[in-house]
Motif scaffolding. Structure first.
Motif, short mmCIF file in Angstrom:
data_model
loop_
_atom_site.label_atom_id
_atom_site.label_comp_id
_atom_site.label_asym_id
_atom_site.label_seq_id
_atom_site.Cartn_x
_atom_site.Cartn_y
_atom_site.Cartn_z
N UNK A 147 0.68 -1.16 0.10
CA UNK A 147 0.71 -0.12 -0.21
C UNK A 147 1.00 1.46 0.14
N UNK A 148 0.16 2.19 -0.03
CA UNK A 148 0.59 3.42 -0.62
C UNK A 148 0.83 4.50 0.87
N UNK A 149 1.99 4.50 1.43
CA UNK A 149 2.85 5.52 2.67
C UNK A 149 2.13 7.05 2.45
N UNK A 150 0.57 7.64 2.86
CA UNK A 150 0.75 8.51 2.89
C UNK A 150 0.96 9.39 0.87
N UNK A 151 0.57 8.44 0.26
CA UNK A 151 0.57 9.13 -1.05
C UNK A 151 2.32 8.31 -1.54
N UNK A 152 3.30 8.14 -0.65
CA UNK A 152 4.14 7.30 -1.14
C UNK A 152 4.84 6.20 -1.68
#
Length: 101
Positions: free
Chosen positions: A65-70
């Motif tokens: 999953x992306x971590x805060x959009x990263x």
């Protein structure tokens, strides 16, 4: 012949590594609006790098999953490429050089 195969595998892994790094840098430059997609050369370069790196990154993007959009999938793929390079150079390369010369 063995040296040539070892060189070829290491070169391909290096090209993959640099293409992932360049693709990430270009995506950051697009995100921060430093460069613009309307520039034809930049757009073609970004498209080329995306076509090279997408088959490697997509399976990991689905899992991680992306971590805060990263997006951390490039980091994971770079670690795996370096792991494969070390494994190849330590285990397979000596045998290839010994057998093929």
């Amino acid at each position: 012949m063995g040296y040539a195969i070892v060189w070829l595998v290491n070169t391909i892994l290096s090209i993959l590594t640099w293409s992932i790094i360049l693709s990430a840098i270009i995506s950051w430059l697009f995100a921060f609006d430093v460069i613009n997609r309307r520039n034809r050369f930049v757009n073609q370069l970004a498209d080329f790098l995306d076509r090279i790196t997408a088959p490697l990154l997509e399976p990991f993007r689905r899992i991680i999953p992306s971590l805060g959009g990263i997006d951390i999938s490039p980091i994971v793929v770079l670690l795996l490429i370096n792991f494969a390079r070390i494994l190849f150079n330590r285990m397979s390369a000596p045998y290839l050089i010994a057998i093929l010369g």
